[in-house]
Design an enzyme around this catalytic site. Structure first.
Site, short mmCIF file in Angstrom:
data_model
loop_
_atom_site.label_atom_id
_atom_site.label_comp_id
_atom_site.label_asym_id
_atom_site.label_seq_id
_atom_site.Cartn_x
_atom_site.Cartn_y
_atom_site.Cartn_z
N GLU A 35 0.83 -1.23 0.00
CA GLU A 35 0.00 0.00 0.00
C GLU A 35 0.85 1.27 0.00
OE1 GLU A 35 -3.40 -0.12 2.61
OE2 GLU A 35 -3.59 2.07 2.59
N LYS A 87 -7.88 -0.96 11.05
CA LYS A 87 -7.23 -1.39 9.80
C LYS A 87 -6.01 -0.49 9.54
CE LYS A 87 -6.53 -1.69 5.16
NZ LYS A 87 -5.64 -0.87 4.35
N ASP A 98 3.83 -14.24 12.01
CA ASP A 98 2.52 -14.68 11.54
C ASP A 98 1.52 -13.52 11.67
OD1 ASP A 98 -0.01 -15.80 11.34
OD2 ASP A 98 0.50 -17.61 12.46
N HIS A 135 -2.24 10.30 -0.78
CA HIS A 135 -2.18 9.14 -1.68
C HIS A 135 -1.86 9.56 -3.12
CE1 HIS A 135 -3.47 5.56 0.54
NE2 HIS A 135 -4.18 6.36 1.29
C1 MEV Z 1 -6.34 2.94 4.63
O1 MEV Z 1 -5.54 1.83 4.30
C2 MEV Z 1 -6.40 3.15 6.14
C3 MEV Z 1 -7.33 4.27 6.61
O2 MEV Z 1 -8.64 4.05 6.10
C4 MEV Z 1 -7.31 4.24 8.11
C5 MEV Z 1 -8.30 5.16 8.77
O3 MEV Z 1 -9.35 5.48 8.17
O4 MEV Z 1 -8.06 5.53 9.94
C6 MEV Z 1 -6.87 5.59 6.08
#
Ligand code: MEV
Length: 419
Positions: A82, A260, A276, A374
């Site tokens: 990413e 995430k 792992d 990004h």
């Molecule tokens: C993207 O990989 C992760 C985000 O969505 C985390 C977040 O929203 O805090 C940017």
């Protein structure tokens, strides 16, 4: 010897070779080590790691810089597909340095193995009998792994739970094992299998499952950092950050995305060190729901100076010995770059990286939004997809960003225009 600093500005602007030179200098890498960065996992090693091997699959290793953890400088290898993740972690670490960097607290490396006993007639007296024989059970468990015991680890405790279920009451015995510098799955599973006959004899009934739990809630790591309000853009930004974070603290839909973002950082280091990542993911998410509602793994508040205080807490079942981390040459190289001496030290880096990654994402979301960051790398990818090569890539990407439209068709047009 002078203390090495992980603080570098404009690291992203350096050519790959100079980045490799920097990390080699930082981590005292040999020429052989340096060559590894551009080598592939050899097919025989791959063939011994999993079944039905066809080849290998490459991902980029990036280097997160600027990390100061418990007063020590670290550069962190991150394996991820990413874009923006490595840059975001480095920026967050730079901001955290102003107020002293990350501070960690790490528990002993205690893993839990579960033994499920079914069809026990009197679960209460059977549970008591198991606890009365704790010493014998622990001795039998420890007889399975003399090396671990010699290193100060081994089986330390037995806990018993009685659970109701649709198929009747069951006794779940937890074997608590100090696994030292290993992830611990093999040691714990071997011990659980060895204990099964003795438990059946003590309690009656029969054993079904005997397996490690990935909810490693006795192997906890915490990290904390203070983010300077002025560097963040003032107290209003700190307030905006806390508003964003609050949603993650109360709403599982947001908490999943928030966590995430944390795992973007954590997984990349877990993979880099040959650990792992599924075990870490499973443990982290189960821990995030430990009070019955899934919530954020981080917490934030404003301190009396108006700065933002961030904290993270999660289980961290990782090792620096055994497993793929010992076999994969790049995992060994990544551990060398980190300069870690124990699994505990690695856990502290994992938690700090998770907190940095989360801070960076929520900071961007609370200010400019996530797309801006990004854009640059995304534009480069689109330029390559459109057929740009060499110097063309940056030219096409810059133009796409300037126009604010990162589209494949437009990239193709720009390539024609600059030809
Ligand atoms: C993207 O990989 C992760 C985000 O969505 C985390 C977040 O929203 O805090 C940017």
């Amino acid at each position: 010897m002078a203390k090495k600093s992980s603080q570098v500005s404009g690291f992203y602007k350096l050519p790959v070779k100079e980045r490799v030179d920097f990390v080699s200098e930082f981590a005292d890498l040999s020429d052989e080590d340096k060559k590894l960065f551009s080598s592939f996992l050899d097919i025989d090693t791959a063939d011994r790691m999993i079944e039905n091997v066809l080849g290998t699959f490459e991902l980029p290793i990036g280097l997160a810089v600027n990390f100061l953890i418990n007063g020590k400088d670290y550069v962190i290898p991150m394996v991820t597909e990413e874009s923006s993740v490595v840059a975001a972690a480095s920026n967050a670490a730079k901001m955290a340095r102003i107020k002293g960097g990350f501070k960690t607290e790490i528990s002993d490396p205690l893993m839990i193995g579960q033994l499920q006993l079914l069809e026990v007639e009197d679960v209460v007296s059977a549970a008591k009998k198991i606890l009365d024989h704790k010493k014998q059970l622990l001795d039998l468990a420890n007889a399975q792994d003399k090396v671990l015991v010699d290193f100060g680890g081994g089986a330390k405790d037995i806990e018993v739970r009685i659970l109701d279920s649709p198929i009747g009451k069951m006794i779940v015995t937890h074997l608590v094992v100090d696994v030292r510098d290993a992830m611990g799955a093999n040691a714990v599973n071997t011990m659980c299998e060895a204990l099964a006959p003795m438990l059946e004899e003590l309690a009656g009934g029969h054993i079904r499952l005997k397996i490690l739990s990935n909810l490693a809630d006795k192997r906890i790591v915490k990290a904390k950092a203070v983010f300077d309000k002025d560097k963040m853009g003032g107290e209003k930004v700190v307030d905006a950050f806390i508003e964003s974070y609050t949603l993650a603290s109360i709403d599982p839909y947001r908490a999943a995305t928030h966590n995430k973002g944390i795992m973007n950082g954590i997984d990349s280091l877990i993979i880099a060190t040959g650990n792992d990542f599924r075990a870490i993911e499973a443990g982290a998410h189960a821990y995030a729901a430990r009070d019955g509602q899934y919530t954020s793994l981080t917490k934030y508040h404003k301190n009396k100076d108006g700065d933002l205080v961030g904290e993270i807490e999660l289980p961290c079942a990782i090792g620096i010995v055994g497993g793929a981390g010992n076999i994969h040459p790049k995992a060994r190289l990544c551990k060398k770059i980190l300069g870690i001496k124990s699994a505990k030290e690695l856990s502290g880096i994992v938690a700090s990286l998770g907190l940095a990654q989360n801070f960076a994402a929520v900071f961007a979301l609370s200010t400019v939004g996530i797309q801006k960051g990004h854009m640059g790398l995304h534009a480069k990818n689109i330029a390559v997809m459109a057929g740009a090569s060499g110097e063309q890539i940056d030219k096409v990407a810059d133009q796409l960003v300037k126009e604010g439209k990162i589209k494949l068709d437009r990239a193709k047009e720009i390539i024609e225009e600059i030809k």
